[in-house]
Design a protein around this motif. Structure first.
Motif, PDB file in Angstrom:
ATOM      1  N   PRO A 121     -11.370  32.490   4.072  1.00  0.00           N
ATOM      2  CA  PRO A 121     -11.573  31.104   4.264  1.00  0.00           C
ATOM      3  C   PRO A 121     -11.298  30.122   3.024  1.00  0.00           C
ATOM      4  O   PRO A 121     -12.539  29.665   2.468  1.00  0.00           O
ATOM      5  N   ASN A 122     -10.059  30.144   2.565  1.00  0.00           N
ATOM      6  CA  ASN A 122      -9.716  29.203   1.736  1.00  0.00           C
ATOM      7  C   ASN A 122      -8.439  28.565   2.176  1.00  0.00           C
ATOM      8  O   ASN A 122      -7.792  29.172   2.991  1.00  0.00           O
ATOM      9  N   ALA A 123      -8.099  27.332   1.732  1.00  0.00           N
ATOM     10  CA  ALA A 123      -6.946  26.439   2.216  1.00  0.00           C
ATOM     11  C   ALA A 123      -5.536  27.312   2.245  1.00  0.00           C
ATOM     12  O   ALA A 123      -4.695  27.641   3.121  1.00  0.00           O
ATOM     13  N   ASP A 124      -5.326  27.803   0.854  1.00  0.00           N
ATOM     14  CA  ASP A 124      -4.038  28.604   0.856  1.00  0.00           C
ATOM     15  C   ASP A 124      -3.838  29.894   1.837  1.00  0.00           C
ATOM     16  O   ASP A 124      -2.837  30.151   2.349  1.00  0.00           O
ATOM     17  N   ALA A 125      -4.834  30.613   1.710  1.00  0.00           N
ATOM     18  CA  ALA A 125      -5.064  31.814   2.718  1.00  0.00           C
ATOM     19  C   ALA A 125      -4.667  31.401   4.062  1.00  0.00           C
ATOM     20  O   ALA A 125      -3.877  32.277   4.739  1.00  0.00           O
ATOM     21  N   VAL A 126      -5.513  30.401   4.491  1.00  0.00           N
ATOM     22  CA  VAL A 126      -5.398  30.136   5.954  1.00  0.00           C
ATOM     23  C   VAL A 126      -3.932  29.521   6.332  1.00  0.00           C
ATOM     24  O   VAL A 126      -3.410  29.790   7.299  1.00  0.00           O
ATOM     25  N   ALA A 127      -3.579  28.879   5.397  1.00  0.00           N
ATOM     26  CA  ALA A 127      -2.151  28.287   5.390  1.00  0.00           C
ATOM     27  C   ALA A 127      -1.079  29.146   5.630  1.00  0.00           C
ATOM     28  O   ALA A 127      -0.070  29.374   6.417  1.00  0.00           O
ATOM     29  N   ARG A 128      -1.260  30.070   4.762  1.00  0.00           N
ATOM     30  CA  ARG A 128      -0.193  31.333   4.785  1.00  0.00           C
ATOM     31  C   ARG A 128      -0.491  32.287   6.085  1.00  0.00           C
ATOM     32  O   ARG A 128       0.491  32.714   6.607  1.00  0.00           O
ATOM     33  N   ALA A 129      -1.653  32.518   6.537  1.00  0.00           N
ATOM     34  CA  ALA A 129      -1.803  33.168   7.865  1.00  0.00           C
ATOM     35  C   ALA A 129      -1.221  32.429   9.118  1.00  0.00           C
ATOM     36  O   ALA A 129      -0.672  33.107   9.927  1.00  0.00           O
ATOM     37  N   MET A 262       3.262  23.090  13.760  1.00  0.00           N
ATOM     38  CA  MET A 262       4.080  24.206  12.829  1.00  0.00           C
ATOM     39  C   MET A 262       5.258  24.600  13.696  1.00  0.00           C
ATOM     40  O   MET A 262       5.994  25.183  13.122  1.00  0.00           O
ATOM     41  N   THR A 263       5.404  24.487  15.219  1.00  0.00           N
ATOM     42  CA  THR A 263       6.309  25.111  15.844  1.00  0.00           C
ATOM     43  C   THR A 263       6.909  24.042  16.606  1.00  0.00           C
ATOM     44  O   THR A 263       7.462  23.995  17.574  1.00  0.00           O
ATOM     45  N   SER A 264       6.968  22.758  15.721  1.00  0.00           N
ATOM     46  CA  SER A 264       7.573  21.549  16.475  1.00  0.00           C
ATOM     47  C   SER A 264       8.982  20.977  15.887  1.00  0.00           C
ATOM     48  O   SER A 264       9.659  20.719  16.731  1.00  0.00           O
ATOM     49  N   ALA A 296       7.935  18.111  10.367  1.00  0.00           N
ATOM     50  CA  ALA A 296       8.258  18.975   9.213  1.00  0.00           C
ATOM     51  C   ALA A 296       7.176  18.638   8.047  1.00  0.00           C
ATOM     52  O   ALA A 296       6.906  19.511   7.522  1.00  0.00           O
ATOM     53  N   VAL A 297       6.769  17.438   8.026  1.00  0.00           N
ATOM     54  CA  VAL A 297       5.495  16.834   7.121  1.00  0.00           C
ATOM     55  C   VAL A 297       4.242  17.343   7.774  1.00  0.00           C
ATOM     56  O   VAL A 297       3.558  17.722   6.874  1.00  0.00           O
ATOM     57  N   HIS A 298       4.116  17.145   8.916  1.00  0.00           N
ATOM     58  CA  HIS A 298       2.962  17.320   9.686  1.00  0.00           C
ATOM     59  C   HIS A 298       2.373  18.867   9.382  1.00  0.00           C
ATOM     60  O   HIS A 298       1.276  19.172   9.301  1.00  0.00           O
ATOM     61  N   GLU A 299       3.481  19.627   9.455  1.00  0.00           N
ATOM     62  CA  GLU A 299       2.994  20.959   9.443  1.00  0.00           C
ATOM     63  C   GLU A 299       2.347  21.533   8.157  1.00  0.00           C
ATOM     64  O   GLU A 299       1.369  22.405   8.034  1.00  0.00           O
ATOM     65  N   GLN A 300       2.827  20.943   7.081  1.00  0.00           N
ATOM     66  CA  GLN A 300       2.047  21.193   5.758  1.00  0.00           C
ATOM     67  C   GLN A 300       0.717  20.652   5.795  1.00  0.00           C
ATOM     68  O   GLN A 300      -0.338  21.327   5.323  1.00  0.00           O
ATOM     69  N   ILE A 301       0.540  19.399   6.256  1.00  0.00           N
ATOM     70  CA  ILE A 301      -0.743  18.706   6.323  1.00  0.00           C
ATOM     71  C   ILE A 301      -1.586  19.389   7.261  1.00  0.00           C
ATOM     72  O   ILE A 301      -2.820  19.862   6.891  1.00  0.00           O
ATOM     73  N   ALA A 302      -1.161  19.912   8.317  1.00  0.00           N
ATOM     74  CA  ALA A 302      -2.154  20.701   9.298  1.00  0.00           C
ATOM     75  C   ALA A 302      -2.496  21.871   8.910  1.00  0.00           C
ATOM     76  O   ALA A 302      -3.749  22.298   9.167  1.00  0.00           O
TER      77      ALA A 302
END
Length: 370
Positions: A121-129, A262-264, A296-302
């Motif tokens: 439960p940390n931001a980097d791990a969740v983003a990678r998942a 992320m799929t848009s 493309a920007v939103h996926e990183q923020i989300a």
């Protein structure tokens, strides 16, 4: 997992007066009649209707009657169908029906949607998942088909199907704003600000999509094509609405938005390419061109600042964050499979026997398909 629904002949049911679309069975007929101020039923009668609909359904996600009933109950909360009485938004019997249908729909989704292993439960791990989950999606690509093979009629069908959500784009996810705090709230507001045009009403994404509908010769009124949309299409929006409107599902709506964003970007580029190939002008492609850059920007923020930060702040929500993302991919995949299979078989992805504006794409061919 529910299999892709096929177009079947529609069974006619009485259309409640004043509505732009008919019912699809006894449950949706009763719900629609009540929402326009018609006859109310006793608790026992409502319970019987719901029990019969749920117990008799082989799949809630594919069930035309149930999905239309849920859509209508959610539309009452959004205010998206003006014929529905605002006085009935919190009507106890209708809320009782909605909760029962949601329970059945959610239970089916939690059984049918494949869940990956949970990350830390940390931001980097969740983003990678989340990037791994969305990157592994291997369903048929409707956007790639549109880019290379679709006809103008199929492109208009695509716009018709998308209109059920996109003419109200961002609204289902906005229910989460008052329920978030700190970093996740700021991230969601940043994303939604872009969706709502960043203060420019003409750039609101729903407004851009309405312009695309008009440019393609289609009716841009919300709900004009509802009768043409199969249960799989309604289930996609109903999934968002269920997650967004229930505070206990906050993690699921956040995960859903992350996967959605992320799929848009790449699919939007492919759809835009296909529309240009078919000769549609910038008034039709502008919506999709806008999403290539924005998402493309939103996926990183989300992924990091919204879903990842929420998991850090509330680790107990992590399972639902991942479930929401997986459900987004699964349900939208069922809708995409239905469209892809219909088109590759030489048929229509719209409901057979649909009435009114949604009976067909209804416009003259343009460009390469003329």
């Amino acid at each position: 997992m529910p299999h892709a629904p096929t177009a079947v002949a529609r069974t006619d049911h009485a259309r409640p007066d004043g509505l732009p679309f008919p019912a699809r069975g006894p449950l949706s007929r009763a719900v629609l009649q009540r929402l326009v101020g018609g006859e109310d039923l006793e608790y026992a009668s409502w319970d019987e209707l719901v029990d019969q609909a749920v117990s008799g359904s082989r799949s809630i996600a594919e069930d035309e009657d149930i999905q239309l009933a849920l859509f209508a109950l959610y539309a009452s909360a959004y205010g998206s169908i003006p014929e529905f009485s605002a006085e009935l938004e919190w009507e106890p019997q209708l809320l009782r029906v909605r909760r029962s249908l949601e329970a059945a729909f959610e239970a089916e989704l939690r059984t049918a949607v494949p869940m990956p292993e949970l990350p830390e439960p940390n931001a980097d791990a969740v983003a990678r998942a989340l990037f791994a989950l969305t990157g592994a999606d291997s369903g048929p690509s409707v956007s790639r088909y549109l880019a290379k093979k679709a006809t103008a009629e199929q492109a208009r069908e695509f716009l018709i199907q998308r209109s059920i959500y996109t003419l109200r784009e961002a609204d289902p996810h906005s229910w989460a704003i008052p329920r978030l705090h700190g970093r996740p709230k700021a991230a969601l507001v940043e994303i939604q600000s872009d969706e709502y045009g960043g203060g420019r009403p003409e750039r609101v994404h729903a407004t851009l999509f309405a312009a695309a509908m008009r440019g393609a010769g289609l009716d841009d009124r919300y709900g004009a094509y509802l009768d043409a949309a199969p249960a799989a299409t309604l289930a996609s929006l109903n999934t968002m609405s269920m997650f967004g409107l229930n505070r206990r599902l906050l993690g699921a709506i956040v995960g859903h938005l992350a996967a959605f964003e992320m799929t848009s970007s790449i699919p939007s580029r492919l759809v835009g390419d296909g529309l240009k190939r078919l000769g549609f002008g910038p008034e039709v492609t502008d919506y999709f061109d806008e999403h290539v850059e924005a998402d493309a920007v939103h996926e990183q923020i989300a992924a990091r600042d919204l879903a990842g930060a929420l998991a850090e702040d509330h680790p107990e929500l992590l399972p639902d964050i991942i479930f929401g993302a997986a459900a987004c991919l699964a349900v939208d995949g069922w809708m995409g499979r239905h469209q892809f299979d219909a088109w590759t078989a030489g048929g229509s992805s719209l409901r057979a026997g649909a009435t009114g504006a949604g009976a067909s794409a209804g416009a003259e061919p343009v460009g390469a398909d003329a």
